[in-house]
Design an enzyme around this catalytic site. Sequence first.
Site, PDB file in Angstrom:
ATOM      1  N   SER A   1       0.874  -1.169   0.000  1.00 45.13           N
ATOM      2  CA  SER A   1       0.000   0.000   0.000  1.00 45.13           C
ATOM      3  C   SER A   1       0.913   1.222   0.000  1.00 45.13           C
ATOM      4  O   SER A   1       2.106   1.103   0.316  1.00 45.13           O
ATOM      5  CB  SER A   1      -0.848  -0.015   1.274  1.00 45.13           C
ATOM      6  OG  SER A   1      -1.422   1.250   1.526  1.00 45.13           O
TER       7      SER A   1
ATOM      8  N   TYR B   1      -2.254  -1.434  10.355  1.00 45.43           N
ATOM      9  CA  TYR B   1      -2.180  -1.516   8.884  1.00 45.43           C
ATOM     10  C   TYR B   1      -0.827  -1.009   8.383  1.00 45.43           C
ATOM     11  O   TYR B   1      -0.156  -1.662   7.573  1.00 45.43           O
ATOM     12  CB  TYR B   1      -3.317  -0.686   8.295  1.00 45.43           C
ATOM     13  CG  TYR B   1      -3.554  -0.870   6.813  1.00 45.43           C
ATOM     14  CD1 TYR B   1      -4.247  -1.976   6.332  1.00 45.43           C
ATOM     15  CD2 TYR B   1      -3.109   0.077   5.894  1.00 45.43           C
ATOM     16  CE1 TYR B   1      -4.487  -2.133   4.960  1.00 45.43           C
ATOM     17  CE2 TYR B   1      -3.346  -0.073   4.537  1.00 45.43           C
ATOM     18  CZ  TYR B   1      -4.042  -1.181   4.082  1.00 45.43           C
ATOM     19  OH  TYR B   1      -4.280  -1.328   2.732  1.00 45.43           O
TER      20      TYR B   1
HETATM   21  P1  NAD Z   1     -11.813  -6.077  -0.333  1.00 42.46           P
HETATM   22  O1  NAD Z   1     -12.427  -5.998   1.010  1.00 42.46           O
HETATM   23  O2  NAD Z   1     -12.598  -5.679  -1.522  1.00 42.46           O
HETATM   24  O3  NAD Z   1     -11.239  -7.534  -0.595  1.00 42.46           O
HETATM   25  C1  NAD Z   1     -10.475  -8.214   0.364  1.00 42.46           C
HETATM   26  C2  NAD Z   1     -10.737  -9.697   0.213  1.00 42.46           C
HETATM   27  O4  NAD Z   1      -9.887 -10.383   1.166  1.00 42.46           O
HETATM   28  C3  NAD Z   1     -12.192 -10.097   0.546  1.00 42.46           C
HETATM   29  O5  NAD Z   1     -12.707 -10.930  -0.477  1.00 42.46           O
HETATM   30  C4  NAD Z   1     -12.051 -10.846   1.877  1.00 42.46           C
HETATM   31  O6  NAD Z   1     -13.010 -11.878   2.055  1.00 42.46           O
HETATM   32  C5  NAD Z   1     -10.647 -11.414   1.754  1.00 42.46           C
HETATM   33  N1  NAD Z   1     -10.094 -11.769   3.056  1.00 42.46           N
HETATM   34  C6  NAD Z   1     -10.128 -11.059   4.211  1.00 42.46           C
HETATM   35  N2  NAD Z   1      -9.547 -11.742   5.187  1.00 42.46           N
HETATM   36  C7  NAD Z   1      -9.111 -12.913   4.646  1.00 42.46           C
HETATM   37  C8  NAD Z   1      -8.446 -14.046   5.150  1.00 42.46           C
HETATM   38  N3  NAD Z   1      -8.086 -14.124   6.443  1.00 42.46           N
HETATM   39  N4  NAD Z   1      -8.148 -15.063   4.310  1.00 42.46           N
HETATM   40  C9  NAD Z   1      -8.506 -14.999   3.003  1.00 42.46           C
HETATM   41  N5  NAD Z   1      -9.163 -13.963   2.466  1.00 42.46           N
HETATM   42  C10 NAD Z   1      -9.464 -12.931   3.290  1.00 42.46           C
HETATM   43  O7  NAD Z   1     -10.472  -5.202  -0.198  1.00 42.46           O
HETATM   44  P2  NAD Z   1      -9.455  -4.615  -1.281  1.00 42.46           P
HETATM   45  O8  NAD Z   1      -9.530  -3.151  -1.175  1.00 42.46           O
HETATM   46  O9  NAD Z   1      -9.630  -5.276  -2.596  1.00 42.46           O
HETATM   47  O10 NAD Z   1      -8.062  -5.042  -0.608  1.00 42.46           O
HETATM   48  C11 NAD Z   1      -7.213  -6.037  -1.137  1.00 42.46           C
HETATM   49  C12 NAD Z   1      -5.795  -5.743  -0.693  1.00 42.46           C
HETATM   50  O11 NAD Z   1      -5.381  -4.481  -1.216  1.00 42.46           O
HETATM   51  C13 NAD Z   1      -5.604  -5.656   0.823  1.00 42.46           C
HETATM   52  O12 NAD Z   1      -4.392  -6.283   1.179  1.00 42.46           O
HETATM   53  C14 NAD Z   1      -5.537  -4.178   1.067  1.00 42.46           C
HETATM   54  O13 NAD Z   1      -4.813  -3.847   2.233  1.00 42.46           O
HETATM   55  C15 NAD Z   1      -4.819  -3.727  -0.188  1.00 42.46           C
HETATM   56  N6  NAD Z   1      -4.969  -2.304  -0.479  1.00 42.46           N
HETATM   57  C16 NAD Z   1      -6.197  -1.777  -0.699  1.00 42.46           C
HETATM   58  C17 NAD Z   1      -6.305  -0.418  -0.970  1.00 42.46           C
HETATM   59  C18 NAD Z   1      -7.633   0.230  -1.219  1.00 42.46           C
HETATM   60  O14 NAD Z   1      -7.673   1.463  -1.223  1.00 42.46           O
HETATM   61  N7  NAD Z   1      -8.723  -0.519  -1.434  1.00 42.46           N
HETATM   62  C19 NAD Z   1      -5.162   0.379  -1.013  1.00 42.46           C
HETATM   63  C20 NAD Z   1      -3.929  -0.199  -0.788  1.00 42.46           C
HETATM   64  C21 NAD Z   1      -3.843  -1.543  -0.528  1.00 42.46           C
END
Ligand code: NAD
Length: 260
Positions: A142, A155
């Site tokens: 991130s 985080y």
């Molecule tokens: P999201 O909530 O849309 O998707 C996350 C997915 O991870 C979900 O399907 C959830 O069921 C799954 N999950 C959660 N805990 C889990 C576990 N213990 N085992 C297996 N699966 C699990 O979120 P997103 O925004 O798509 O995030 C995905 C990644 O991207 C994360 O690591 C997040 O930190 C990172 N990220 C997101 C953003 C953002 O702005 N959305 C920015 C930077 C980084």
Amino acid sequence: MKLDTKVCLVTGAASGIGLAIAKRYAQAGARVAIADLKLEAAQAAADAINADHPDVALAVAMDVSSEEQVEAGVATVVAKWGAVDVLVSNAGIQIVNPVEQFAFADWKRMLAIHLDGAFLTSKAVLPHMYAQGSGSIILMGSVHSKEASPLKSAYVTAKHGLMGLSRVIAKEGGPKGVRSNVICPGFVRTPLVDKQIPEQAKELGISEEEVVRKVMLGQTVDGEFTTVEDIAELALFFAAFPSNALTGQSLTASHGWSMT
Ligand code: NAD
């Protein structure tokens, strides 16, 4: 860039960024294992991908913080397709609170999903990559792998930690043909971010519109969200890159919020 018949395991692939990566990989010719907490959600994502690209997606139930479930999930993928060429350790959640109010249980859960999850999935796929002398590991970092924000102690700690893990895997894996890199997205409008908007508004005493405009996008060059498709392109780039030159790196896509 092509991923012809490569076997790619994407965690957290039933939603958001992980789902977009799985779709992009399938479009590029890969076979994709959709790993997520609930089999039904993973199956729905796999069905949607298979509707466009027959027989390329497999649903796997996996809690990435459980060593047993990670090992079983990777074994399922290897039993079906005989290899894992690409791992995208993407599963993640967000919990926001000031440090003095951050429940210890929440802290441990955050580190378990983000850090243990990346460690356990990498540990499980590396022997298969080493056996074939090639592989690409991609950890979902991130902007918070490089910057800090209030309310996000666990985080930011976890996302910084992934940079260290990736660099160690790059050093250990290099002589065996395995690369490791980190993708660092800015704010992407997914369920993970939508959940934070009212929570941050309450904690910071500002409106939800201000959370989006000032807190999330205030430091971008154009006030825009990064998209899941933007991140899927980077994930394809890291997965398909043709040599070991690109390893131990991180790439930020954040509309200029972070320029490091
Ligand atoms: P999201 O909530 O849309 O998707 C996350 C997915 O991870 C979900 O399907 C959830 O069921 C799954 N999950 C959660 N805990 C889990 C576990 N213990 N085992 C297996 N699966 C699990 O979120 P997103 O925004 O798509 O995030 C995905 C990644 O991207 C994360 O690591 C997040 O930190 C990172 N990220 C997101 C953003 C953002 O702005 N959305 C920015 C930077 C980084």
